[in-house]
Design a protein around this motif. Structure first.
Motif, PDB file in Angstrom:
ATOM      1  N   UNK A  38      29.902  18.258  11.881  1.00 37.17           N
ATOM      2  CA  UNK A  38      28.538  18.582  11.444  1.00 37.17           C
ATOM      3  C   UNK A  38      28.182  20.022  11.800  1.00 37.17           C
TER       4      UNK A  38
ATOM      5  N   UNK B 206      29.625  22.644   9.465  1.00 36.13           N
ATOM      6  CA  UNK B 206      28.890  22.714   8.199  1.00 36.13           C
ATOM      7  C   UNK B 206      27.416  23.080   8.436  1.00 36.13           C
TER       8      UNK B 206
ATOM      9  N   UNK C 251      25.225  21.245   9.469  1.00 37.54           N
ATOM     10  CA  UNK C 251      24.316  20.112   9.237  1.00 37.54           C
ATOM     11  C   UNK C 251      23.615  19.823  10.550  1.00 37.54           C
TER      12      UNK C 251
ATOM     13  N   UNK D 134      23.828  29.192   4.422  1.00 38.55           N
ATOM     14  CA  UNK D 134      24.173  28.850   3.039  1.00 38.55           C
ATOM     15  C   UNK D 134      25.573  29.352   2.704  1.00 38.55           C
TER      16      UNK D 134
ATOM     17  N   UNK E 133      28.100  27.110   4.251  1.00 37.45           N
ATOM     18  CA  UNK E 133      28.196  25.811   3.562  1.00 37.45           C
ATOM     19  C   UNK E 133      28.893  25.954   2.220  1.00 37.45           C
ATOM     20  N   UNK E 134      28.792  27.146   1.620  1.00 37.32           N
ATOM     21  CA  UNK E 134      29.437  27.336   0.318  1.00 37.32           C
ATOM     22  C   UNK E 134      30.937  27.553   0.460  1.00 37.32           C
TER      23      UNK E 134
ATOM     24  N   UNK F 244      32.114  18.790   2.535  1.00 35.52           N
ATOM     25  CA  UNK F 244      31.951  17.727   3.522  1.00 35.52           C
ATOM     26  C   UNK F 244      32.083  16.362   2.856  1.00 35.52           C
TER      27      UNK F 244
ATOM     28  N   UNK G 208      31.385  12.461   3.686  1.00 36.94           N
ATOM     29  CA  UNK G 208      30.606  11.720   4.665  1.00 36.94           C
ATOM     30  C   UNK G 208      31.156  10.320   4.923  1.00 36.94           C
TER      31      UNK G 208
ATOM     32  N   UNK H  70      29.336   7.691   5.277  1.00 36.09           N
ATOM     33  CA  UNK H  70      28.593   6.721   4.449  1.00 36.09           C
ATOM     34  C   UNK H  70      28.517   7.177   2.987  1.00 36.09           C
TER      35      UNK H  70
ATOM     36  N   UNK I 105      27.217   9.104   1.051  1.00 33.32           N
ATOM     37  CA  UNK I 105      26.065   9.968   0.781  1.00 33.32           C
ATOM     38  C   UNK I 105      26.102  10.579  -0.606  1.00 33.32           C
ATOM     39  N   UNK I 106      26.462   9.775  -1.612  1.00 36.66           N
ATOM     40  CA  UNK I 106      26.370  10.269  -2.984  1.00 36.66           C
ATOM     41  C   UNK I 106      24.896  10.429  -3.343  1.00 36.66           C
ATOM     42  N   UNK I 107      24.601  11.369  -4.253  1.00 37.07           N
ATOM     43  CA  UNK I 107      23.218  11.532  -4.702  1.00 37.07           C
ATOM     44  C   UNK I 107      22.828  10.282  -5.488  1.00 37.07           C
TER      45      UNK I 107
ATOM     46  N   UNK J 177      20.609  10.950   4.749  1.00 44.31           N
ATOM     47  CA  UNK J 177      21.930  11.380   4.284  1.00 44.31           C
ATOM     48  C   UNK J 177      21.833  12.115   2.944  1.00 44.31           C
ATOM     49  N   UNK J 178      20.761  11.861   2.175  1.00 47.48           N
ATOM     50  CA  UNK J 178      20.599  12.570   0.905  1.00 47.48           C
ATOM     51  C   UNK J 178      20.316  14.053   1.151  1.00 47.48           C
TER      52      UNK J 178
ATOM     53  N   UNK K 184      25.059  20.018   2.367  1.00 49.21           N
ATOM     54  CA  UNK K 184      26.492  20.227   2.550  1.00 49.21           C
ATOM     55  C   UNK K 184      27.143  20.874   1.326  1.00 49.21           C
TER      56      UNK K 184
ATOM     57  N   UNK L  76      14.034  10.977  -6.255  1.00 54.05           N
ATOM     58  CA  UNK L  76      14.160   9.672  -5.596  1.00 54.05           C
ATOM     59  C   UNK L  76      12.819   9.225  -5.030  1.00 54.05           C
TER      60      UNK L  76
END
Lengths: 243, 224
Positions: A45, A48, A50, A76, A79-80, A84, A86, A88, A90-92, B121-122, B128, B144
């Motif tokens: 984390x 990145x 995060x 930024x 991160x570019x 990452x 995840x 879980x 963490x898809x949008x 997480x979103x 990320x 959302x």
């Protein structure tokens, strides 16, 4: 070439990462193992941003980010260059599988939509999910979601890919397909750091294995050496417990 | 008890229906304004811009803490006395602005709660891949949150339709104002107000049907 100098993260009085120094060569595949709560995930984390480290320097190619001075633009930029994956997924949730892959290409990399779509379709073929392009994450199995998660990271063409226990949330039946995909990514000599509990997998694909405990790197080396002839007592006892 | 004058009631229906466009128009205009204002305030409340945050909190507190009727009177009859610029304002505009401000305060709180309800997480995933905070908010979080807030916001719109009836106190002849005038001429108050009540009811029921369809569409991403 990636170098990390004195990376430190505290939560209150609890030091989760204790001045980590680490160098990773281009194309190197590093696996990080160790007991739960020893800072492995926090390390990723922090790489990145995060989680913002309290101190330490991260250098990726010609980009240097120092926690003491890092401004939003530096973060930024970092991160570019990193991607990452995840634990879980963490898809949008409001985007289809294809849109999950194209989102950053369009909004961050400013690619035209048709170019981004072509790239996404190529990736979907590669991860074997072309037929799920229009599906929303909620309609996909854990294994499918994580493969999209890896596809989203692949699309970024990042210098460094970070995998945070990518199979830990999966039902056992989906672990194999995700590991297979990661194996294929590794075969391309993509620079990657993988936090994992899959010891066999780490042994198989890593160039180097790092054992962490108490926020520090206790021991590191080629998989054969670390797994078969650990030098530190803590490594030895950890390996005995997970086997 | 006397019998209802059904002929009078039937004759009144088209008269009042003629004012439905103004009622709906005021509600739509105020809803559009309130949605924009509420979203901005909600985002501000989540991000917390120093100083501005204080003003937004004060705004929300005032408009939730005082009756709509008082706000409308303050705005239409009171403010022009100290701000002569507002002297020429007409009742419709004043009502739209008043409704916008009032409902934006409530809606800001619903939208804020919906934003905070989006899984952490979103945010992380958006960050990320290199998105800025603004991009994350606009492309990932707000859509959302909108899905979560939609039923509540639709309820506020229904409430807004009914609240436009207060505009008649500012001299606006909308559904309620027109009914009041008709009743004052015929003295058939019960018939007149019964007709307008039923018409409001029908409008609200039709909107509720629309609301259900909207929610189905917004839930598409969650459908299995």
């Amino acid at each position: 070439m990636i170098s990390i100098l004195g990376l430190t993260k505290r939560y209150g009085t609890n030091t989760v990462l204790d001045a980590i120094d680490l160098e990773i060569a281009a194309g190197e595949r590093v696996a990080v193992i160790g007991p739960s709560g020893t800072g492995k995930s926090t390390l990723l984390h922090c790489l990145n941003y995060l989680d913002r480290p309290d101190s330490g320097v991260i250098r990726i190619g010609d980009l240097t980010v120092d926690a003491a001075t890092a401004r939003p633009a530096d973060i930024l930029a970092l991160r570019r260059r990193t991607a990452f994956v995840f634990q879980n997924y963490a898809l949008f949730a409001n985007k289809t599988a294809r849109e999950n892959i194209t989102e950053a290409l369009i909004t961050v990399q400013r690619k035209p939509r048709d170019e981004a779509d072509l790239r996404a379709d190529a990736i979907l073929r590669e991860i074997g999910l072309s037929d799920k392009a229009e599906a929303y994450p909620a309609a996909l199995s854990g294994g499918q979601q994580q493969r999209i998660g890896i596809g989203r990271a692949m699309a970024l063409d990042a210098s460094l890919m970070l995998f945070d226990e990518p199979t830990s949330s999966l039902d056992p039946q989906w672990v194999g397909e995700v590991l297979d995909l990661m194996r294929r990514v590794a075969e391309r000599r993509q620079t990657m750091v993988i936090v994992t509990h899959e010891m066999q997998f780490a042994r198989e694909i890593a160039d180097r294995v790092i054992f962490m405990d108490g926020g520090r790197i206790v021991e590191q080396g080629p998989p054969a050496q670390l797994f078969d002839a650990p030098r530190d007592k803590r490594t030895e006892s950890f390996l005995r417990r997970v086997r | 008890m006397r019998a209802l004058d059904l002929n009078y009631m039937l004759g009144l229906v088209p008269v009042i229906l003629g004012y439905v466009p103004l009622t709906i128009g005021m509600a739509l205009a105020a809803m559009a304004g309130a949605l924009v204002l509420a979203s901005l305030m909600a985002v501000e409340r989540v991000v917390r811009v120093p100083v501005l945050d204080l003003f937004v909190k004060l705004f929300i507190s005032f408009f939730r803490g005082t009756p709509l009727l008082v706000q409308l009177f303050l705005f239409y009859y009171g403010l022009p006395q100290i701000l002569p610029v507002l002297a020429g304002i007409n009742g419709v505009t004043a009502a739209i602005i008043g409704l916008t401000l009032h409902f934006s305060a409530y809606m800001a709180e619903s939208i804020r709660a919906a934003i905070l309800g989006v899984d952490r997480s979103q945010w992380e995933a958006a960050k990320s891949v290199g998105m800025t905070q603004t991009q994350s908010m606009r492309r990932i979080i707000l859509p959302q949150a909108a899905r979560v807030a939609a039923p509540t916001l639709a309820n506020y719109f229904i409430d807004m339709i009914k609240s436009t009836s207060l505009a008649f106190t500012l001299g606006v002849t909308e559904m309620m104002g027109a009914t009041q005038k008709e009743a004052a001429g015929s003295f058939l108050y019960f018939e007149a107000f019964l007709v307008v009540a039923v018409l409001y009811w029908v409008i609200v029921e039709m909107l509720s049907l629309l609301q259900k369809r909207l929610e189905l569409r917004l839930n598409k991403a969650l459908a299995r």
